[in-house]
Scaffold this motif. Structure first.
Motif, PDB file in Angstrom:
ATOM      1  N   ALA A 411      46.579  34.407   1.652  1.00  0.00           N
ATOM      2  CA  ALA A 411      47.516  33.319   1.958  1.00  0.00           C
ATOM      3  C   ALA A 411      46.955  31.973   1.502  1.00  0.00           C
ATOM      4  O   ALA A 411      47.670  31.149   0.918  1.00  0.00           O
ATOM      5  CB  ALA A 411      47.824  33.297   3.449  1.00  0.00           C
ATOM      6  N   GLU A 412      45.691  31.754   1.753  1.00  0.00           N
ATOM      7  CA  GLU A 412      45.082  30.471   1.408  1.00  0.00           C
ATOM      8  C   GLU A 412      44.867  30.306  -0.092  1.00  0.00           C
ATOM      9  O   GLU A 412      44.676  29.186  -0.557  1.00  0.00           O
ATOM     10  CB  GLU A 412      43.749  30.326   2.152  1.00  0.00           C
ATOM     11  CG  GLU A 412      43.924  30.200   3.660  1.00  0.00           C
ATOM     12  CD  GLU A 412      42.604  30.096   4.390  1.00  0.00           C
ATOM     13  OE1 GLU A 412      41.551  30.385   3.767  1.00  0.00           O
ATOM     14  OE2 GLU A 412      42.616  29.719   5.584  1.00  0.00           O
ATOM     15  N   VAL A 457      54.980  28.826  13.871  1.00  0.00           N
ATOM     16  CA  VAL A 457      53.577  28.557  13.544  1.00  0.00           C
ATOM     17  C   VAL A 457      53.429  27.159  12.948  1.00  0.00           C
ATOM     18  O   VAL A 457      52.498  26.421  13.286  1.00  0.00           O
ATOM     19  CB  VAL A 457      53.038  29.629  12.571  1.00  0.00           C
ATOM     20  CG1 VAL A 457      51.633  29.268  12.098  1.00  0.00           C
ATOM     21  CG2 VAL A 457      53.046  30.994  13.237  1.00  0.00           C
ATOM     22  N   LEU A 458      54.341  26.780  12.080  1.00  0.00           N
ATOM     23  CA  LEU A 458      54.281  25.464  11.448  1.00  0.00           C
ATOM     24  C   LEU A 458      54.365  24.356  12.494  1.00  0.00           C
ATOM     25  O   LEU A 458      53.624  23.359  12.444  1.00  0.00           O
ATOM     26  CB  LEU A 458      55.420  25.342  10.435  1.00  0.00           C
ATOM     27  CG  LEU A 458      55.193  24.421   9.229  1.00  0.00           C
ATOM     28  CD1 LEU A 458      53.974  24.847   8.441  1.00  0.00           C
ATOM     29  CD2 LEU A 458      56.436  24.421   8.343  1.00  0.00           C
ATOM     30  N   THR A 574      55.239  29.401  -1.089  1.00  0.00           N
ATOM     31  CA  THR A 574      54.322  30.149  -0.224  1.00  0.00           C
ATOM     32  C   THR A 574      54.316  31.648  -0.488  1.00  0.00           C
ATOM     33  O   THR A 574      53.384  32.341  -0.096  1.00  0.00           O
ATOM     34  CB  THR A 574      54.657  29.925   1.258  1.00  0.00           C
ATOM     35  OG1 THR A 574      55.917  30.553   1.560  1.00  0.00           O
ATOM     36  CG2 THR A 574      54.737  28.439   1.589  1.00  0.00           C
ATOM     37  N   PHE A 575      55.370  32.196  -1.084  1.00  0.00           N
ATOM     38  CA  PHE A 575      55.476  33.628  -1.417  1.00  0.00           C
ATOM     39  C   PHE A 575      55.275  34.523  -0.204  1.00  0.00           C
ATOM     40  O   PHE A 575      54.668  35.591  -0.281  1.00  0.00           O
ATOM     41  CB  PHE A 575      54.481  33.991  -2.524  1.00  0.00           C
ATOM     42  CG  PHE A 575      54.759  33.268  -3.813  1.00  0.00           C
ATOM     43  CD1 PHE A 575      55.748  33.707  -4.666  1.00  0.00           C
ATOM     44  CD2 PHE A 575      54.050  32.119  -4.136  1.00  0.00           C
ATOM     45  CE1 PHE A 575      56.025  33.024  -5.837  1.00  0.00           C
ATOM     46  CE2 PHE A 575      54.316  31.430  -5.306  1.00  0.00           C
ATOM     47  CZ  PHE A 575      55.303  31.880  -6.154  1.00  0.00           C
ATOM     48  N   GLY A 576      55.797  34.088   0.932  1.00  0.00           N
ATOM     49  CA  GLY A 576      55.713  34.878   2.146  1.00  0.00           C
ATOM     50  C   GLY A 576      56.039  34.022   3.347  1.00  0.00           C
ATOM     51  O   GLY A 576      56.120  32.780   3.254  1.00  0.00           O
ATOM     52  N   ALA A 577      56.237  34.688   4.502  1.00  0.00           N
ATOM     53  CA  ALA A 577      56.592  33.960   5.715  1.00  0.00           C
ATOM     54  C   ALA A 577      55.835  34.483   6.929  1.00  0.00           C
ATOM     55  O   ALA A 577      56.269  34.297   8.059  1.00  0.00           O
ATOM     56  CB  ALA A 577      58.103  34.055   5.960  1.00  0.00           C
ATOM     57  N   SER A 578      54.690  35.121   6.704  1.00  0.00           N
ATOM     58  CA  SER A 578      53.913  35.644   7.820  1.00  0.00           C
ATOM     59  C   SER A 578      53.180  34.522   8.541  1.00  0.00           C
ATOM     60  O   SER A 578      53.171  33.366   8.102  1.00  0.00           O
ATOM     61  CB  SER A 578      52.894  36.666   7.312  1.00  0.00           C
ATOM     62  OG  SER A 578      51.901  36.017   6.526  1.00  0.00           O
ATOM     63  N   ARG A 579      52.532  34.851   9.660  1.00  0.00           N
ATOM     64  CA  ARG A 579      51.760  33.862  10.407  1.00  0.00           C
ATOM     65  C   ARG A 579      50.633  33.289   9.559  1.00  0.00           C
ATOM     66  O   ARG A 579      50.365  32.078   9.581  1.00  0.00           O
ATOM     67  CB  ARG A 579      51.167  34.496  11.665  1.00  0.00           C
ATOM     68  CG  ARG A 579      52.210  34.971  12.665  1.00  0.00           C
ATOM     69  CD  ARG A 579      51.534  35.734  13.801  1.00  0.00           C
ATOM     70  NE  ARG A 579      52.514  36.312  14.701  1.00  0.00           N
ATOM     71  CZ  ARG A 579      52.207  37.132  15.691  1.00  0.00           C
ATOM     72  NH1 ARG A 579      50.943  37.459  15.902  1.00  0.00           N
ATOM     73  NH2 ARG A 579      53.153  37.622  16.472  1.00  0.00           N
ATOM     74  N   GLU A 580      49.953  34.167   8.819  1.00  0.00           N
ATOM     75  CA  GLU A 580      48.853  33.704   7.975  1.00  0.00           C
ATOM     76  C   GLU A 580      49.348  32.746   6.909  1.00  0.00           C
ATOM     77  O   GLU A 580      48.689  31.738   6.607  1.00  0.00           O
ATOM     78  CB  GLU A 580      48.161  34.907   7.320  1.00  0.00           C
ATOM     79  CG  GLU A 580      47.393  35.804   8.273  1.00  0.00           C
ATOM     80  CD  GLU A 580      48.267  36.780   9.031  1.00  0.00           C
ATOM     81  OE1 GLU A 580      47.752  37.449   9.942  1.00  0.00           O
ATOM     82  OE2 GLU A 580      49.478  36.887   8.720  1.00  0.00           O
ATOM     83  N   ALA A 582      52.108  30.871   7.058  1.00  0.00           N
ATOM     84  CA  ALA A 582      52.525  29.625   7.709  1.00  0.00           C
ATOM     85  C   ALA A 582      51.316  28.751   8.036  1.00  0.00           C
ATOM     86  O   ALA A 582      51.353  27.523   7.857  1.00  0.00           O
ATOM     87  CB  ALA A 582      53.316  29.938   8.974  1.00  0.00           C
ATOM     88  N   SER A 583      50.245  29.344   8.514  1.00  0.00           N
ATOM     89  CA  SER A 583      49.033  28.581   8.836  1.00  0.00           C
ATOM     90  C   SER A 583      48.435  27.956   7.575  1.00  0.00           C
ATOM     91  O   SER A 583      47.987  26.806   7.581  1.00  0.00           O
ATOM     92  CB  SER A 583      47.998  29.478   9.515  1.00  0.00           C
ATOM     93  OG  SER A 583      48.457  29.895  10.788  1.00  0.00           O
ATOM     94  N   ALA A 584      48.420  28.733   6.475  1.00  0.00           N
ATOM     95  CA  ALA A 584      47.897  28.202   5.219  1.00  0.00           C
ATOM     96  C   ALA A 584      48.764  27.056   4.716  1.00  0.00           C
ATOM     97  O   ALA A 584      48.252  26.030   4.230  1.00  0.00           O
ATOM     98  CB  ALA A 584      47.823  29.315   4.178  1.00  0.00           C
ATOM     99  N   ALA A 585      50.095  27.200   4.833  1.00  0.00           N
ATOM    100  CA  ALA A 585      51.004  26.127   4.411  1.00  0.00           C
ATOM    101  C   ALA A 585      50.776  24.870   5.244  1.00  0.00           C
ATOM    102  O   ALA A 585      50.784  23.746   4.714  1.00  0.00           O
ATOM    103  CB  ALA A 585      52.449  26.599   4.529  1.00  0.00           C
ATOM    104  N   ALA A 586      50.568  25.035   6.546  1.00  0.00           N
ATOM    105  CA  ALA A 586      50.308  23.886   7.419  1.00  0.00           C
ATOM    106  C   ALA A 586      49.027  23.169   7.017  1.00  0.00           C
ATOM    107  O   ALA A 586      48.961  21.928   7.008  1.00  0.00           O
ATOM    108  CB  ALA A 586      50.238  24.345   8.872  1.00  0.00           C
TER     109      ALA A 586
END
Length: 603
Positions: A411-412, A457-458, A574-580, A582-586
């Motif tokens: 994710a990161e 999460v965001l 982001t190529f995804g919507a998982s918790r991981e 979302a945390s990386a996007a934040a």
């Protein structure tokens, strides 16, 4: 000239064929434990395995008990049953409650690190095995040749067959490292059509040469890596003829192209035979209640996949009134046991085959197929975790299924800040933003991303931020300004309809779609989730909305919709919507994590 012999198959022979065909099935289950009629079905038919969905998963103990019950009834001749699950990543992650959500293949590809593909597959496979699952229906070996496809998108490694093949090769090796059987899908490719085989029969008019240069490359790579299974799609490939049948029914594609030309000797499984493309074709060509869904076996398939639960009851109506109700399993077992002389079945089959060339050919096909399935089941490695606690009462957390840490790493390394003309990122600490989730899915056959979890999460990272209800479309207001249309999930209501004699049917009324006006003096951030490029009219309304309101940033959790966006609008992918994810996007929005600045040229 010899006279052609007419031979009517006896009930014993028919029984034998039914039993053989049933043993090639993989079936879906209804709930989190076996129903009585499912227990009878498994015991009587001895299918090859089951497929688990989110509806079957609640806790580690419950899944262990369910798999134990299935295994107890299907472990014929000491062969463990196939316990399958769709756990590809992102939206298609049926075991998410217990082992999290793997990164999407698209996210792995964007990271530009093929080694991550192998690492993600290895860790995912290990966690699945800890649950008792021994087959993962992944990887998706399709390429995105048609951006509007609702089937491919983030489920694939991109549009370039050569690069996709490299990632598929590494993914298969990762699953093999974990000791779990994997399945490349959807042969010979679902990426060239906008149609969804869950709902229609798509047709791809490519030649064999075109397929060999494009769609087939990832499947060749999967075979070279030692993939054990290949899933056949329900897309039609006429191959310069007028034959339009699902690939799953087409002997030219399974026995001809996949086995003879590509040399694949493993097990072939159909895509779900409950899908509309298969059901409609089978019904039209072969009729009957089953609709000819056993026919893929004659085309070279080894396993027939049924994802809908087995009904406990068949209900017959006339003019809306109930006429009769039959208990399915009780009826089948009672009827067959009355007409079959079990002690003479083998003898009757031999007698029939001696007189009937067609029967001999069918039995030969089924026998070869059974050998391949038996060989596959012998490869199954038992789950690594004992069902009972150790005697010393020491609990080792690594023994129990959990979310692999590699998901956070991917994710990161896959968040892309495609552009940021306003310099919005990093976000100012005092900024108050309104998150607006926008979802577009053309069909209802595949699960959407969990956009609600992404927003939750965001907002944990930005406590002052708010969100709107779900946005499904856009339309102009009375002043001609394009405004969003919201989807109020809480507006769903239950309506009871009396049918006579006290019987009540429960019907869910459609959720209410309402207009929504974007507040002034608020920083709007659309969070957009789309499986593929929407139709032109929808895309035009979305682009006009952005031009009207000019948000500083749009976050795309699904397929990126970059063409035609205003130049002043930033894009975070982001190529995804998982918790991981979302945390990386934040962390990117806070300035704590440096994002990628561009997509790979080949993606």
């Amino acid at each position: 000239m010899t006279e052609k012999k007419e031979y009517a198959l006896s009930p014993g022979v028919k029984f034998h064929l039914v039993k053989k065909i049933e043993s090639h099935k993989v079936i879906g289950l209804g709930e989190m434990q076996l129903f009585p009629h499912e227990e009878k079905y498994l015991e009587f038919h001895n299918v090859s395995g089951v497929i688990l969905f989110e509806r079957n998963v609640e806790s580690l103990t419950q899944v262990g008990d369910l798999i134990g019950s299935v295994t107890e009834r299907l472990a014929k001749n000491s062969l463990p049953p196939l316990i399958m699950a769709d756990h590809e990543g992102d939206a298609v992650s049926e075991l998410r409650k217990l082992i999290g959500v793997p990164p999407s293949p698209a996210a792995i590809a964007v990271s530009r690190d093929e080694g991550l593909a192998r690492e993600v597959a290895r860790e995912t496979g290990r966690e699945m095995r800890k649950l008792g699952v021994n087959v993962v229906l992944a990887p998706v070996a399709d390429c995105v040749f048609e951006p509007s496809s609702q089937v491919t998108g983030l489920r694939t490694f991109g549009r370039d067959p050569v690069h996709v093949a490299e990632y598929i090769h590494e993914t298969v090796l990762g699953y093999k490292d974990a000791g779990i059987i994997c399945c490349a899908k959807h042969f010979p490719g679902h990426g060239s059509t906008a149609g969804d085989s869950h709902e229609i029969l798509p047709v791809v008019r490519k030649t064999r040469e075109e397929l060999a240069r494009t769609d087939l490359l990832p499947f060749v790579a999967a075979a070279k890596a030692g993939v054990e299974m290949v899933m056949i799609t329900h897309v039609a490939f006429p191959l310069e003829t007028d034959i339009e049948m699902p690939a799953s029914y087409d002997r030219r594609l399974i026995d001809g192209l996949l086995r003879d030309e590509l040399g694949f000797g493993g097990v072939v499984i159909t895509d779900s035979l409950d899908m509309a493309a298969s059901r409609a074709y089978g019904k039209a060509q072969f009729g009957g209640i089953a609709g000819g869904t056993e026919r893929p076996l004659l085309a070279g398939a080894d396993l027939l996949l049924y994802t809908e639960p087995i009904p406990s009851e068949m209900r017959m109506e006339r003019s809306g009134e109930k006429m009769a109700s039959l208990k399915v399993m009780e009826m089948i077992i009672h009827t067959l046991e009355r007409i079959i002389d079990k002690d003479r079945i083998d003898q009757k089959v031999e007698e029939a085959a001696a007189e009937n060339e067609g029967l001999r050919a069918i039995l030969e096909i089924l026998d070869k197929s059974e050998q391949r399935v038996t060989s596959l089941r012998k490869q199954i490695k038992q789950a690594e975790v004992p069902r009972e606690p150790s005697k010393d009462k020491v609990i080792r957390l690594e023994d129990y299924a959990s979310t692999p840490s590699i998901y956070k790493k991917v994710a990161e390394r896959s968040i892309v800040l495609e552009r940021d003309p306003a310099g919005f990122v990093p976000v100012m600490p005092n900024a108050k933003c309104l998150l607006m989730p926008v979802v577009h899915f053309a069909g209802q056959s595949l699960k959407p991303q969990n956009i609600g979890e992404f927003l939750t999460v965001l907002r944990r990272h930005f406590s002052s931020w708010d969100r709107t209800s779900l946005i499904v479309d856009f339309m102009p207001d009375v002043y001609g300004r394009m405004q969003p249309r919201s989807f109020r999930e809480e507006a769903r209501r239950v309506r009871a309809i009396k049918k006579g004699k006290g019987e009540v049917d429960i019907e869910l009324a459609p959720a209410k779609e309402e207009g929504f006006v974007v507040p002034e003096r608020v920083t709007l951030i659309p969070i957009v989730s789309a499986r593929g490029v929407p139709p032109e009219d929808y895309l035009a309304r979305f682009q006009e909305f952005l031009e009207t309101h000019l948000p500083p940033l749009v976050v795309f959790t699904g397929w990126p919709l970059l063409e035609g966006l205003p130049e002043s609008v930033g894009c975070l992918l982001t190529f995804g919507a998982s918790r991981e994810v979302a945390s990386a996007a934040a962390r990117v929005l806070k300035g704590e994590l440096e994002p990628l600045r561009s997509l790979p040229e080949w993606f």
